[in-house]
Every structure is written in structure tokens, then in C-alpha cells.
Design a protein around this motif. Sequence first.
Motif, PDB file in Angstrom:
ATOM      1  N   SER A 181       2.481   5.333  -0.031  1.00 17.63           N
ATOM      2  CA  SER A 181       3.600   4.968   0.836  1.00 17.63           C
ATOM      3  C   SER A 181       4.871   4.947   0.006  1.00 17.63           C
TER       4      SER A 181
ATOM      5  N   SER B 197      -2.474  -5.882   8.630  1.00 17.23           N
ATOM      6  CA  SER B 197      -1.499  -4.792   8.584  1.00 17.23           C
ATOM      7  C   SER B 197      -2.208  -3.448   8.658  1.00 17.23           C
TER       8      SER B 197
ATOM      9  N   MET C  99      -0.983   1.110   9.318  1.00 20.52           N
ATOM     10  CA  MET C  99       0.113   2.055   9.373  1.00 20.52           C
ATOM     11  C   MET C  99       0.131   2.764  10.721  1.00 20.52           C
TER      12      MET C  99
ATOM     13  N   GLU D 224       4.743   0.466   8.803  1.00 26.34           N
ATOM     14  CA  GLU D 224       3.735  -0.562   8.652  1.00 26.34           C
ATOM     15  C   GLU D 224       3.883  -1.581   9.774  1.00 26.34           C
TER      16      GLU D 224
ATOM     17  N   ILE E 138      -4.945   0.743   6.081  1.00 23.49           N
ATOM     18  CA  ILE E 138      -4.435   0.901   4.724  1.00 23.49           C
ATOM     19  C   ILE E 138      -5.538   0.492   3.764  1.00 23.49           C
TER      20      ILE E 138
END
Length: 845
Positions: free
Chosen positions: A606, A779, A781, A790, A826
Amino acid sequence: MGASLDARRVAGLAAACEFEVVERCDLPGRAPRHRAVPGSLHPKVAAVLRGEFSVGLYSHQADAIERALAGDDVCVSTSTASGKSLVFLSVAASLVLGDPTRRVLALYPARALIQDQLGKWRTFAERLGLGVGTVDGGVMVERRIGLLEENPVVLMTPDVVQAWLLARLDEAKIRRFVERLQLIVLDEAHVYDGVFGTNMCFLMRRLLAVAPQARLVVSTATIDRPGAFVETLTGRAVTVFERDADGAGSPDKVVLWARGPSKRDFDRIAKLLGALAREPGGRFLAFADSRKAVEKMVAVVARMAGRDEDADTSDREEGPRSPAARAPLGVLPYRAGYETEDREEIQRALARGELKGVVSTSALELGLDIGEINLVVLLNAPTSMKAFWQRMGRAGRRSAGTCLIVDGEGKIREAAGGLQGYLDRPLEPNWLYLENRYIQYVNALCAAHEARSVPARGGTHEVFATLPEAFGRMVRNELDPSEAVPADLYPLKQRGQAEPHREFPLRSCMEQAFQVEGPMGARLGNLTLSQVLREAYPGAVYYYMGRPYRVKQFELRKGLIRVGREKFVTTEPRAQAKVFPRFDGAFLGGWRSASGFVLETEAQVSERVLGFVEKRGAAREVHLYGPGSPYFQRELNRFFETTGVCWCLPGGRGASEAVAGAVKRAFCLTYGVQERELGVGSFFSKRAPSGEGPCQGACIFDATSGSLRLTQRLGENFGEVLSRAAELCSEEHDEPLARELAILAEHVAQMRAHAGGGALTDAGPTDQDWVVLVAPGDSAMLLGPAGSEEVTVTGFRYTPQGLLYDLAPRMPNVRWAVRHETIQPIHGVTRLLRYNLMSGDEEEL
């Protein structure tokens, strides 16, 4: 060119600008050698050459033409300005005049080079009644076949050969063009290295497999062992004309080595460029390392020339588009990404003498026509000797030339033997990764497609025998499957099922393209997403031809950036690079111990821009994106899947930027990988490879989206690379870093090898009623046409439209839901669970 910019005067101007000229090397010239125009040429071509060159051709030109017309494949690797182009122009015209059905294909590695060389081709060919056409990415598809039929000579980029010509061999008119090819010209062949060059090796075999009757004329300069390189590139043994056969004369040249400020001291360097520009007579070409450096350097020259920093910044009409009319002190920048009309006008203005100088990136290393230049200024000593001699070769083509090297980073000072030792360094070989099985397989998919379109030529052409044996086996297996495709290659097969030629470009990767639009709709260049993250993010001050523009509107989905005039200020992105390795129990290989690891693994990268810092003189102002930002409401993110080598050693040792940079440089030097094709970042994972606790460290990753596993040998030989990095640092007198690297090498030597379990793939649930989902509160993406972002998952639900994720809202009281396939976990961060669609049961993974 007057005597005002000879070596003595240049040294004086440098000293007046606080640069110490510490050494000078004189490179003596040589007298030309001539030979009569070859009698084997077509009479019309011979008559043109005798009329233009009354004393005859250079000896290497005449010899190369004779060998090519006799049927040899030829490589001309003589000095710059030695008339290499005349060889293939004459051979092409002679072949076509001898039989009008014959066709010639000339390949150029850059579209800008095609536009520059087109005039040279047409000037020569039209005197003989021959047509010349171009097919590059800017030519509409519906016009291309007509150009093949109308013109016996066609200029193309390799990208178009890959994505269009070879992809459409099933069309009769394209197949007829290929069958009539009698000559393939490869100009500026030294450019083919790295991922692009490796793909070019396979492309040339594939092209020659369907057009084996074509002979080759290759033009190249500044390359070690050109014959061996061309044979690797094309699979053909060639008759080589090197520097010892060079019949062109060469004027005397002088190289000056000056100590001075670092390349970041723009004011002192700009003062020197301004002094050179004010000197009567003469023109110069200066080279800098980056696009931003080139633009900023000319902007500082503009300030020193008296351009008002507080000039009117209203978005009124720009006025004259002539580059020369805009140039402060007659100095302009030059780089890739300019609009075609601006790029060509800068070249013409320099050639006509309307500009005093140009500050360029490596874009002007190629043989673009810019007329006679007698001074080249290198604003930093190139690390590559190929780059040095290409740049040096732009000076003194017809009269004495001077090269001034401003060694701000001490590269020459550290070289054994000073300036002469630097000049005596050998040329580097081109980086080619022919053993890379990922590159092999994508080219095998294309080769199999071509073999089905031209079955008479088959898919096992003898030219494939000059590539690694695994490639031919892959092609045969695609045409007549006898074994399963390996698991790590199967995703490539799925991607390329319909259109492998378009799915797999020759260059590293395909990124989203952006068009920059200025006041009154003026087009101000184009950028890739990775360039946007450095130069033209929301709120950035973007420089184009030395003028500053503020990014006012940023339309990610449309790929459009609108800018307005701005004062002479600069901005730097607040950037953040994160690596997310996949530590889920299976690895591609590496080393482990009870207290650390070095592992090659799948990873996500990222690259984010969180805001920017604006600089006005000594003042700095920080702008962060978010709800209160006038520029952008969220971070800008480039997110991609790749592979890399991650390491985590006791006490956090080896995780510093200095260590990672030294390891990367040593690996690239040892195993022939280009530094620009690798990236460096830090990683953090909630779960270590052992499954216990969090871990963090450093990672060197393949910068190609999707990965070509360019770091595989780093994982296999990490200890040896550390030792080599320590040696390099010791040679450069960086003893603290050398000691740290040596200690790390000793620690890695105690680790045991970990063979890995092959490619990492999701096993998937064993029951079709179960799906793997992101756990609420974690979290992940979000991937979509507007880029990567995100997000936090708050829940999931099954609806008539399919499975949806609920996300934490961007705005209060506004519900936000997306389809589950747009959410990417992620690695090492996102918690996953299994969910039964029928019973609603959940299980943590």
C-alpha cells in the motif's frame, strides 16, 4: 558554436559559481575512414548516396550494408553520430525497390523516438518514391491495417507488436504483412533490459517464428559485448561492427570533474546553468536524475532570471504555446510525459538554436535529433556507465565537445583512480531474466495463440531453442496439454484466457493513466498513478515546462487532473509505504530460527499519500487530507499484490531504511536485477509466521503488480547478499553500516533453510455452504474504479443482490454497503472467519 563554451571557459564559469574543478581528462578524436558506395545497393539508392556523399560512406557503413544485402543479420554498434541509421535506411530501401511486395518493420522502444525518426525515414524514402507509415498507441485501430497495406516500411513500438500485430495473426491482411517481412530493424536496442528487455527477448523469438524469412539490422550503442547481447535478444547470431570498425571521425572531447553541492542544492546549480545560458554563443544540455528535479531546476533558473514569484496566477489564457517564448534565459526542461507538440517543439527549438539549453531526464539519452551540442552538464555522476556514455555522446558530434560532471554525491571521489578510474569502468551488461518462469509462461500463452493462428509455422519453431528449455515445454503443453499447469502459474492462465497479448504488456505493469488539463483546456502532460503519487496528488504544485500549477480538481475515476496557475512554490507528498506479508503457514522459501526469520512470501503493498507539505522559502505548511481538507477527503492509495522477502531479526536489527537499501543494492548488483524494479518497505503483522504474537521488520518486494518473483534469489541467498552489502559499505568507508550488515550475516548463517510450500493460494472452505469473510470490526481494503481505500467492516448480510459488507460510514448517519467481492483482506491485519450461508454459524480462522 563559438569558443565561449570551450573547456577552459566552462571551468572558469564553474569556479565562479563555487564549484571546484579538480580533474580534467582529454579524449582525443580520430580521423574518418571512407569507402565507396556498395555496388550491391539498388541503383536508385546508390545514386542518392553518391550524390549526397561525394567522398563515399564511412567504412563501417559500407561494410554493414554489403553484409546485410548479402543476407547476414547485422549489428552496428559504433559511436554516437557515426551514421548507424544510414545503414538500415539504405538496406530497407534497396530491398523494397528490388521487390515492391516486400515489407520492412522498424521497431523503436519509445513512441517519442518514432516521431523523431519518422522525418529521417520519410526524407530518405520519399526521394525514392517509397511510403513510410507509423503504427503506435496513438493510431486508431481502424486505420492500422490500411497503413500496413499502403506503406512498404512501417515503424512500430514493440508494445503495438505485442498487443495488436501478433494478437491478430488470424486476420488475412495482417498475416500477409508478416509473411512479406524481409527486414526487421531494431534501433536503440541497448534500451532493452529489465522486465521490458526480457519480454522483448521472447517477443523477438515469437515474431521470428511467424516471419523466419526476415533478416535483422540492429543498431545499438554503449553496451558491453554487443554481439552476445543481440544474440540473447533475438536468438540470431549477427555480424557485428563495433568501435574498432568505426570509420566515422570523432572530434576531441574534454571531461571535467567538479566537486560541488549535492543535487538538492538547486540554487547553486541553477546559478551555474544561468551563467552558461548568459554566455554568448554555444548551447548546452544538462541531465538530472528525476522528473521533479528537472522541473524544479528550471523553475529556480526562472526565479533567478527575474520572473516574479507573485506574478498573476489567474487562470487566464496561456498565450503563446511556443516553448522558446516561455523560456527564462532560453532554458527549458525536458522529460517523458510532455504533450507531443511541446516535446517536439523543444527538440526543434534546440536544434534551431532558439534555446540556450535544456535540462533533461534520461529521455534525451536516446538518439533524438537536437542538432549540435558542444557542452553536456551532468548534475550528478551517473551510477551506470551506459548512461554516462549515452549522455556524454550528445556533446561534440561534429566539433570539439566538453562534459562537466558535478559530483555532488562523491561517486567519482570514491572511485579508484579518480576521474580516469571512473571513465575506465566497464559497461554494465543489460539485465535480462530469461529464467523467470512467470515471464516465460505469459509469453508461452501468447506464443501458443500465435501458433494456432499460423499453424503452418507451428509452435515449436527452432528459434525457441535459444531460450530456456522450460519455455518450449510450456508452449507445447499449451498446444497439446499433457500435464497440469503448476498452481502458481494457473492464475496467469485464467487472466490470459481470452486475450493474453493485451492482458500481459511488455513493460513492468499497466497502471491507470491520468491526463493533466490546464487553463482554457490546455493539455499539460500525462502521468501514471505512481507518478501522480509523487507529482500531481490533490493540492500538489505540479510543474510543466518549468511553470507551476496547482492541482485543483482530481477525478480519480475519470483519470483527469485539472490544474490552475500557481506561484513558484513547491510541495512534497506526505507519503507512507506499508507492506502486508502473508504469514498464514505456507511460504515460498527462506530461512528460520527460534528468534527470527527471512522468508519469501506473498504480500500486499500500500503506497499512500496522506497529504503534503508546502514550502515557500523557509516556511513550511502541512496539509493533511480528510473531512476538513479543501483538497481531498481521503488518502490517495495505490494497492497491489506482489511477492517479497521479509526479515525479522532479534532486537529489531536490520529493519532500518539504511540496511534495507544496502541489501537491495547488493542484491541487484550480484544477481542482475534493476533497482527500479524492486521496492522497499516496512511491515507489521498481528501474527508472526510461528503463529504467536505480532512481528515487524523490513521487506524488499517486486514492484510489478501481480509479481514476477524478482526477489526469489534474494530469499535463497540472503546471507551471501548481506555479506556482499557489508563489503560494498566497507569499500565506501561506511564502517558502522558495514559492521551491522556483517553481524546480521552471521546471525542469518545460523538459521536453517525453509523450503516453503510453493505458491500461496486460498484453500477455500471444504463445504460449499461456507464462505470466508472479514470479521466485523476489522480493517480491509476496498478496491474499485475510484481507487483503493482502507475501510472498517462493521458487518455483513445476505441480500437478493448477493452478499454485502456494511462499512463504517464516511459521513455520520449515512449507511454504506458494498458487494463482498470488492473487499480485499489485508494480510497480517484483517481477521477472518468462516460463515455458513445456510445455518448462520460462524468460525474464527
